[in-house]
Motif scaffolding. Structure first.
Motif, PDB file in Angstrom:
ATOM      1  N   LYS A  10       0.822  -1.206   0.000  1.00 59.21           N
ATOM      2  CA  LYS A  10       0.000   0.000   0.000  1.00 59.21           C
ATOM      3  C   LYS A  10       0.859   1.260   0.000  1.00 59.21           C
ATOM      4  CE  LYS A  10      -3.137   2.397   3.230  1.00 59.21           C
ATOM      5  NZ  LYS A  10      -4.315   2.690   2.381  1.00 59.21           N
ATOM      6  N   GLU A  11       1.927   1.254   0.810  1.00 62.57           N
ATOM      7  CA  GLU A  11       2.769   2.441   0.956  1.00 62.57           C
ATOM      8  C   GLU A  11       3.485   2.797  -0.339  1.00 62.57           C
ATOM      9  OE1 GLU A  11       2.583  -0.031   3.154  1.00 62.57           O
ATOM     10  OE2 GLU A  11       1.417   1.156   4.599  1.00 62.57           O
ATOM     11  N   LYS A  12       3.607   1.850  -1.252  1.00 65.53           N
ATOM     12  CA  LYS A  12       4.301   2.106  -2.512  1.00 65.53           C
ATOM     13  C   LYS A  12       3.343   2.222  -3.687  1.00 65.53           C
ATOM     14  CE  LYS A  12       8.806   0.068  -1.377  1.00 65.53           C
ATOM     15  NZ  LYS A  12       9.604   1.274  -1.702  1.00 65.53           N
ATOM     16  N   ARG A  13       2.055   2.484  -3.416  1.00 65.18           N
ATOM     17  CA  ARG A  13       1.075   2.637  -4.495  1.00 65.18           C
ATOM     18  C   ARG A  13       0.264   3.905  -4.319  1.00 65.18           C
ATOM     19  NH1 ARG A  13      -1.043  -2.445  -3.016  1.00 65.18           N
ATOM     20  NH2 ARG A  13       0.147  -4.160  -3.958  1.00 65.18           N
ATOM     21  N   GLY A  14      -0.024   4.546  -5.464  1.00 68.49           N
ATOM     22  CA  GLY A  14      -0.957   5.665  -5.485  1.00 68.49           C
ATOM     23  C   GLY A  14      -1.834   5.573  -6.705  1.00 68.49           C
ATOM     24  N   MET A  15      -2.924   6.341  -6.705  1.00 69.72           N
ATOM     25  CA  MET A  15      -3.796   6.412  -7.869  1.00 69.72           C
ATOM     26  C   MET A  15      -4.250   7.851  -8.042  1.00 69.72           C
ATOM     27  SD  MET A  15      -7.168   4.197  -8.949  1.00 69.72           S
ATOM     28  CE  MET A  15      -7.907   4.454 -10.584  1.00 69.72           C
ATOM     29  N   ALA A  16      -4.286   8.302  -9.293  1.00 70.28           N
ATOM     30  CA  ALA A  16      -4.731   9.655  -9.607  1.00 70.28           C
ATOM     31  C   ALA A  16      -5.353   9.659 -10.992  1.00 70.28           C
ATOM     32  CB  ALA A  16      -3.564  10.640  -9.548  1.00 70.28           C
ATOM     33  N   GLY A  17      -6.153  10.685 -11.273  1.00 71.45           N
ATOM     34  CA  GLY A  17      -6.752  10.795 -12.591  1.00 71.45           C
ATOM     35  C   GLY A  17      -7.331  12.171 -12.800  1.00 71.45           C
ATOM     36  N   LEU A  18      -7.527  12.522 -14.068  1.00 72.69           N
ATOM     37  CA  LEU A  18      -8.131  13.803 -14.410  1.00 72.69           C
ATOM     38  C   LEU A  18      -9.543  13.572 -14.942  1.00 72.69           C
ATOM     39  CD1 LEU A  18      -8.252  14.464 -17.774  1.00 72.69           C
ATOM     40  CD2 LEU A  18      -5.792  14.296 -17.428  1.00 72.69           C
ATOM     41  N   SER A  19     -10.451  14.482 -14.601  1.00 71.14           N
ATOM     42  CA  SER A  19     -11.817  14.469 -15.106  1.00 71.14           C
ATOM     43  C   SER A  19     -12.456  13.083 -14.917  1.00 71.14           C
ATOM     44  CB  SER A  19     -11.838  14.921 -16.564  1.00 71.14           C
ATOM     45  OG  SER A  19     -13.139  15.260 -16.969  1.00 71.14           O
ATOM     46  N   MET A  20     -12.813  12.383 -15.998  1.00 72.66           N
ATOM     47  CA  MET A  20     -13.367  11.033 -15.848  1.00 72.66           C
ATOM     48  C   MET A  20     -12.442  10.147 -15.029  1.00 72.66           C
ATOM     49  SD  MET A  20     -14.104   8.127 -18.760  1.00 72.66           S
ATOM     50  CE  MET A  20     -12.354   7.719 -18.886  1.00 72.66           C
TER      51      MET A  20
END
Length: 380
Positions: free
Chosen positions: A251-261
């Motif tokens: 978990k500590e080595k993961r991220g998630m991001a996104g624009l608009s949709m």
């Protein structure tokens, strides 16, 4: 006025006249070297000289405005102040819309598009030094969609020389009508990463970019269901990537991001699986899903935001799940009223966030600095 820039991604030094994918007939010399189709002047205007000798009319727009070109011999010419950063270019020749070889090609609005990058004075994106990361494509057979899917991957510069090290990974999503190539072509995320790493502003991490315009084959027909992306990410992409590459693993080595949709897909995924991600970025950014076709509400969502996945934010422990929860938008974004409405959801549910409003609209001139700021917050 002197020329100081030419196109940034494609060289036109020895290009011949482009063909037009239409019924318009255009002479194409076989040996003549044509002049640059556009240059960017010291005054940061764009000077056009487009070779369409037989055309009766050539029309050009960006997303908001038409720019009048004048015929001068075999060329259609004009000089305009079109702003800085990413500028979409749309052309018609004698009424036929074309994708031109004159300009770089990206992807948006569910199709390939032309564009120009005017280097920004305050936020230039340029190659610094000699040590650059790589962007590669990989593929997997999806049981969810029943077809071959492609993902794009950014590897930091040191990755190939340090394959034993486990790197953090950001799963980064595009917007509606875009694709897995959008962040690395029009978004220039690899250049942004290279420069931030070279400046010592971030620790190196990898980026995985999947196609959020998920299509399933149902009764022989491909149908869009972008709400499936979270399932495809968690069940197929993440396990495959983290087995094959030295990414993530915790978990500590993961991220998630996104624009608009992609911000909706991010919100849905991190709410369903807070155990998987420690960093969250919501750019031009939605908590509620109002895109037509939502499987829960068919695109019509109450103003108060009643979608079931948001109930995860009612958990008293929600704020302990993430190191970073970043939400941002442009001050000229047409979705700004919706963003401001969702401030109330954040406040009511007591979600701790970093919130920022940039100058600009619903476009890459906001999303690029959004990403650059977010990258400096995560995996610290």
């Amino acid at each position: 006025m002197n020329q100081i820039y030419t196109s940034d991604l494609l060289s036109f030094q020895k290009r011949l006249a482009p063909t037009v994918d239409s019924d318009v007939v255009i002479d194409r010399p076989k040996t003549e070297i044509l002049p640059e189709p556009y240059v960017i002047t010291h005054e940061r205007k764009i000077r056009f000289k487009l070779y369409y000798p037989n055309a009766r009319k050539v029309e050009m727009w960006d997303y908001l405005k038409e720019y009048k070109l004048e015929k001068n011999g075999d060329y259609w010419c004009g000089e305009f102040d079109m702003g800085e950063g990413f500028i979409a270019i749309f052309l018609k020749v004698d009424g036929t819309s074309i994708l031109s070889e004159f300009f770089p090609i990206g992807y948006g609005g569910n199709k390939a598009i032309n564009y120009i990058d005017v280097p920004e004075q305050d936020h230039p994106i340029e190659l610094l030094g000699e040590n650059h990361g790589s962007v590669l494509s990989d593929f997997f057979e999806s049981k969810i969609t029943g077809q071959l899917e492609r993902i794009m991957i950014y590897l930091p510069p040191e990755y190939m020389q340090n394959t034993e090290k486990k790197y953090p990974v950001l799963y980064l999503q595009h917007g509606f009508g875009e694709s897995e190539i959008s962040w690395s072509t029009t978004g220039k995320v690899n250049f942004l990463m290279d420069n931030l790493i070279a400046a010592g502003k971030i620790k190196p991490f990898a980026i995985v970019m999947g196609n959020g315009m998920v299509k399933q084959r149902i009764d022989g027909e491909l149908k869009l269901n972008r709400a499936l992306y979270g399932q495809m990410l968690v069940e197929e992409i993440l396990p495959m990537i983290e087995k094959k590459y030295q990414f993530g693993g915790s978990k500590e080595k993961r991220g998630m991001a996104g624009l608009s949709m992609g911000s909706v897909q991010t919100t849905r995924t991190i709410c369903a699986h807070p155990e998987l991600f420690s960093e969250v970025g919501i750019f031009s950014g939605f908590l509620r899903d109002r895109i037509v076709g939502d499987e829960e509400h068919d695109g019509i969502v109450p103003k108060s935001g009643g979608q079931s996945y948001l109930k995860a934010m009612d958990d008293a422990a929600f704020n302990t799940y993430f190191h970073t929860f970043f939400r941002c938008i442009g001050d000229e974004d047409w979705f700004l009223p919706r963003f401001l409405e969702e401030d109330e959801i954040i406040q009511t549910k007591g979600v701790r966030e970093i919130r920022k409003i940039y100058h600009g609209g619903h476009d890459w001139n906001v999303w690029r600095p959004c990403f650059a700021d977010f990258a400096q917050m995560i995996f610290r």
